[in-house]
Structures are given as structure tokens and as C-alpha cells.
Scaffold this active site. Structure first.
Site, PDB file in Angstrom:
ATOM      1  CB  ALA A  75     -52.033  27.885  43.114  1.00 37.18           C
ATOM      2  CB  THR A  76     -53.376  22.646  42.536  1.00 38.28           C
ATOM      3  OG1 THR A  76     -54.675  23.275  42.261  1.00 38.28           O
ATOM      4  CG2 THR A  76     -53.768  21.407  43.369  1.00 38.28           C
ATOM      5  CG  ASN A 155     -61.837  30.361  44.605  1.00 39.45           C
ATOM      6  OD1 ASN A 155     -61.758  30.476  45.847  1.00 39.45           O
ATOM      7  ND2 ASN A 155     -62.500  29.557  44.167  1.00 39.45           N
ATOM      8  CD  GLN A 183     -59.230  34.212  42.196  1.00 38.90           C
ATOM      9  OE1 GLN A 183     -59.073  35.219  41.465  1.00 38.90           O
ATOM     10  NE2 GLN A 183     -59.398  32.978  41.647  1.00 38.90           N
ATOM     11  CB  SER A 203     -52.054  30.262  40.084  1.00 42.24           C
ATOM     12  OG  SER A 203     -52.356  29.449  38.950  1.00 42.24           O
ATOM     13  CG  HIS A 205     -54.388  29.448  35.280  1.00 41.92           C
ATOM     14  ND1 HIS A 205     -55.704  29.286  35.389  1.00 41.92           N
ATOM     15  CD2 HIS A 205     -53.852  28.737  36.480  1.00 41.92           C
ATOM     16  CE1 HIS A 205     -55.951  28.673  36.404  1.00 41.92           C
ATOM     17  NE2 HIS A 205     -54.983  28.360  36.978  1.00 41.92           N
ATOM     18  CB  CYS A 330     -73.820  21.084  37.070  1.00 45.46           C
ATOM     19  SG  CYS A 330     -75.507  22.239  37.055  1.00 45.46           S
TER      20      CYS A 330
HETATM   21  C1  LIG Z   1     -57.441  28.740  40.700  1.00 45.62           C
HETATM   22  C2  LIG Z   1     -57.056  28.760  42.593  1.00 45.62           C
HETATM   23  C3  LIG Z   1     -56.198  27.702  42.793  1.00 45.62           C
HETATM   24  C4  LIG Z   1     -55.738  26.738  41.859  1.00 45.62           C
HETATM   25  O1  LIG Z   1     -54.375  27.187  41.098  1.00 45.62           O
HETATM   26  P1  LIG Z   1     -54.010  26.375  39.983  1.00 45.62           P
HETATM   27  O2  LIG Z   1     -52.790  27.018  39.478  1.00 45.62           O
HETATM   28  O3  LIG Z   1     -55.123  26.166  39.071  1.00 45.62           O
HETATM   29  O4  LIG Z   1     -53.652  25.034  40.467  1.00 45.62           O
HETATM   30  C5  LIG Z   1     -56.105  27.844  44.255  1.00 45.62           C
HETATM   31  N1  LIG Z   1     -56.535  28.710  44.916  1.00 45.62           N
HETATM   32  C6  LIG Z   1     -57.561  29.715  44.338  1.00 45.62           C
HETATM   33  C7  LIG Z   1     -57.988  30.607  45.411  1.00 45.62           C
HETATM   34  C8  LIG Z   1     -57.654  29.819  43.333  1.00 45.62           C
HETATM   35  O5  LIG Z   1     -58.487  30.792  42.696  1.00 45.62           O
END
Ligand SMILES: *Cc1c(COP(=O)(O)O)cnc(C)c1O
Length: 408
Positions: A75-76, A155, A183, A203, A205, A330
């Protein structure tokens, strides 16, 4: 059944790959290892067929068509492609983008980069409940606005934005609408037609699929969205994203979407019940605890609670057999509280003692009860040691106390 420790309650960070997803992926590592771009033999055809099947599975989950799905590394990357791709393609039309302050860094940092390159970005504030104001959104739109980018669900706090209403405004004003759907997709109903979404990041995962694979939904009609590619070479994915396709990953993403489509209704009901059990069990036994973000507009599997009169780090140490996230990021040098909680107006102390509980497909009632007991025990124990808590219980308004720091 004995509980396996540590208990995983961090399903907004990532999810366990569903064994059915693993099973679907394995043949694409072992015998069907072709390159989906190889047009001259069976290995290539098999891989391409699998990729097209996955495109269909993803499209079906969000009410899109297969051709509107572009595969990425996650998603990035999808969000970078969506925002930078629109910004570059429609530069002649305008240079203004609207987003909001509790977006994921993938969106915020992409916007920051564009600001360095001459674009203007409006970061809408959120109310105390974590949602943006539609009025403020409307007022922020100018003739130079080319894109609105607002996440479906957050998230950290699980707050769901008024996406369909935003989609309507975007359409009225002729502005493209990108949604970080990470999400929400697969967890609650998401429909790119009903919600008026033009681009959406997904995404694998976060939905019980593998890491390092994702997709971008790109609308092809009413209106057609064009993107300037951000990665060149080979012209894969109709020129929008070059690079050899991650066939096993894509098969996994497709299967993960199919399972979510079939099981979402029952699963979200189950997780909502578990979440409520957790919330009630903790909050009925502990006073001075606060929920961050709207309860009404919230993902069914998320709760984010701040515990007053404890120290964030001690709290996390005390429940170290539970995998959760806290509002204290942190980083190496500084102990910065979460920018999301800050945006809601949560004070620094409460932000540091916030815990995000993210439930998922594989969590059980036994785990919920164990976690609730551990949290209640730990917070109670820490508060017994806290003079502040004692004073507050005796009626002293601790927030008005003046502090004197002893010289070292
Ligand atoms: C995890 C997440 C991303 C990034 O997704 P990746 O596939 O890990 O790059 C972007 N937006 C939200 C809201 C997320 O929770």
C-alpha cells in the site's frame, strides 16, 4: 486449549497469513514458477492466468472491474503511485491536494515530498472523534484542487471516515478521490461505486495475505483516471507500474480477498463481540480509562484505550506477553507521542499510556479474557504505586497541581 503466548493483538500492524492463502501460493513457487510476462510457453501462460484470476478476486471484493487493478509491492507504493501519479499527470489543471492529519505516513510523507516540488497541500484537522468535517473539506476545495486523499479507516484508532459523503463532494467538484483502504478493505463493506472512490490503496498483509504485495484500484470510467508512472521499465501493468509481477504474492492477495468476501460478515460480527467483551471487561473494572476516537464510526475489531495514572513504558512492560501497540512511538532519541492521538486533542500523558488492541481472524474468547485480566492486574498494580492516583482518588485536582523539578 492452552493459550499460546505471546498473544497477538496487533492485527493493524500485520496479520498472520491464512493457511488457505499459503496453500494457494505454494504451487507458484514450486511448479508454476513462470514469469507472467512470458508469452511463448505454458509456464508464462499459467502464471498470467493466475494473475488475472487474482485481479478478478480483488475487483469483486470492492465492486471494481479486473482491468482497474494495478499490482504493486504494497500500500505504501500504491499510495505513492496514486498521489504522485495524479499530481504529475494533472499538473496543468492544478497543483492543490487535500488530505488530513491522521493519515498514514505513506500519504503524509508523499504529500510532503510534493510540497517540496511546488504543490500545495491542505491538511484538514479532525474532530475529537477522529473524523474530518465535510464543511471544512468543501471550503478547502479551490479551482486548483486536483486530488482529495482521505483514508477509509485509521490504523491506530480504527475510526472510519465519511467516505461516501467525501466521494460525493469530490464528484460534484470534479476532483479525483484517493482512499487509503488498507484497514477497511476485507473488514467492512467497501464499494468503489457506492463510495465514489477513484483510486484506492490495498495491502495483502493486513488481510491475512503475504507481505510485500498490494494493489491500486484505478478507475477507468466516470471518470477515467490517468496516472504518470513512477517506476519505468518494461511497461507492465499497462505502463502504470513496471517490474516483473510477484506471482505467488499476487495469488495470495487474490485468495485473501476471496476469503474476506466470503467470511467478512460473520467475521466482523465475531470480532465485534470479542472487542466489546474486551472493552467491557477492562473498563468495568478500571476507572480513569478513556477510549480514543469515535465508538460509532469505528472498525469492529479495534479499540484504543488510554489508562490515566500509569506510566506508558511500565504498562507495556507489565503486559509483555501480549503483542499490542502503544501511542508512544519510541523512536531512537525522542519519545514522541502518537501524532494521531495528538490530532484528536489527547494530552501527552494519556497518549503515552494508550494501547491499541487490534483483534483478528485467529483470536479467541479465551485470549480476550486473558488479555483483559492482564491489563486490569497491571494497571491496578501500577496505580497502587502512584501517589498521583491516590491524590486524585482523595479529590485533589491533579491537573491543576504545580510541579517543581528538583535541580540535579
Ligand atoms: C499498513 C498500512 C499502510 C502501508 O501498507 P504496506 O503494504 O505495509 O506498505 C498504509 N496505510 C495504512 C492505513 C496502513 O495500516
Amino acid at each position: 486449549m492452552a493459550i499460546k503466548l505471546p498473544i497477538y493483538f496487533d492485527n493493524h500492524a500485520t496479520t498472520q497469513v491464512d493457511p488457505r492463502v499459503v496453500e494457494a501460493m505454494v504451487p507458484y513457487f514450486t511448479d508454476k514458477y513462470g514469469n507472467a510476462a512470458s508469452r511463448n510457453h505454458e509456464y508464462g501462460w499459467k502464471a498470467e492466468e493466475a494473475v488475472e484470476n487474482a485481479r478478478g478476486q480483488i475487483a469483486k471484493l470492492i465492486n471494481a472491474t479486473p482491468k482497474e487493478i494495478v499490482f504493486t509491492s504494497g500500500a505504501t507504493e500504491s499510495t505513492n503511485l496514486a498521489i504522485k501519479g495524479v499530481a504529475e499527470m494533472y499538473r496543468e489543471k492544478g497543483n492543490h491536494i487535500i488530505t488530513q492529519v491522521t493519515e498514514h505516513k505513506a500519504t503524509l510523507d508523499t504529500c510532503k515530498r510534493l510540497e517540496k516540488n511546488g504543490y500545495e497541500v491542505t491538511y484538514l484537522a479532525v474532530h475529537k472523534d477522529g473524523r474530518i468535517s465535510l464543511d471544512e473539506l468543501r471550503k478547502a476545495i479551490t479551482p486548483k484542487t486536483i486530488l482529495i486523499s482521505i483514508m477509509y479507516a485509521n490504523n491506530e484508532i480504527g475510526v472510519v471516515q465519511p467516505v461516501a459523503e467525501i466521494g460525493k463532494i469530490a464528484k460534484e467538484k470534479g476532483v479525483f478521490f484517493h482512499v487509503d483502504g488498507v484497514q477497511a478493505v476485507g473488514k467492512i463493506p467497501v464499494d468503489v461505486q457506492k463510495d465514489g472512490i477513484d483510486l484506492m490503496s490495498i495491502s495483502a498483509h493486513k488481510i491475512y495475505g503475504p507481505k510485500g504485495v498490494g494493489a491500486l484500484y484505478v478507475r477507468r470510467k466516470n471518470p477515467r483516471v490517468q496516472l504518470a508512472a513512477q517506476i519505468d521499465g518494461g511497461g507492465h501493468e499497462r505502463g502504470m507500474r513496471s517490474g516483473t509481477l510477484n506471482v505467488p504474492g499476487i495469488v495470495g492477495l487474490g485468495k485473501a480477498c476471496e476469503l474476506c468476501g466470503q467470511e467478512m460478515a460473520a467475521e466482523s460480527e465475531k470480532l465485534f463481540k470479542l472487542r466489546e467483551r474486551l472493552r467491557e471487561s477492562i473498563m468495568s473494572r478500571l476507572d480513569e480509562t478513556f477510549i480514543n476516537g469515535s465508538m460509532e464510526h469505528r472498525l469492529p475489531h479495534n479499540i484504543n484505550i488510554s489508562f490515566a495514572y500509569v506510566e506508558g513504558e511500565s504498562l507495556l512492560m507489565g503486559i509483555n506477553d501480549i503483542a499490542v501497540s502503544s501511542g508512544s512511538a519510541c523512536t531512537s532519541a525522542t519519545l514522541e507521542p502518537s501524532y494521531v492521538l495528538k490530532a484528536l486533542g489527547v494530552g501527552e500523558d494519556l497518549a503515552h499510556t494508550s494501547i491499541r488492541f487490534g483483534l483478528g481472524r485467529f483470536n479467541t474468547e479465551e485470549e480476550v479474557d486473558y488479555v483483559a485480566d492482564r491489563v486490569v492486574e497491571t494497571v491496578s498494580r501500577l496505580r497502587e504505586l502512584s501517589p498521583l492516583y491516590e491524590m486524585a482518588k482523595e479529590g485533589v485536582d491533579v491537573s491543576k497541581m504545580k510541579w517543581q523539578v528538583a535541580a540535579e
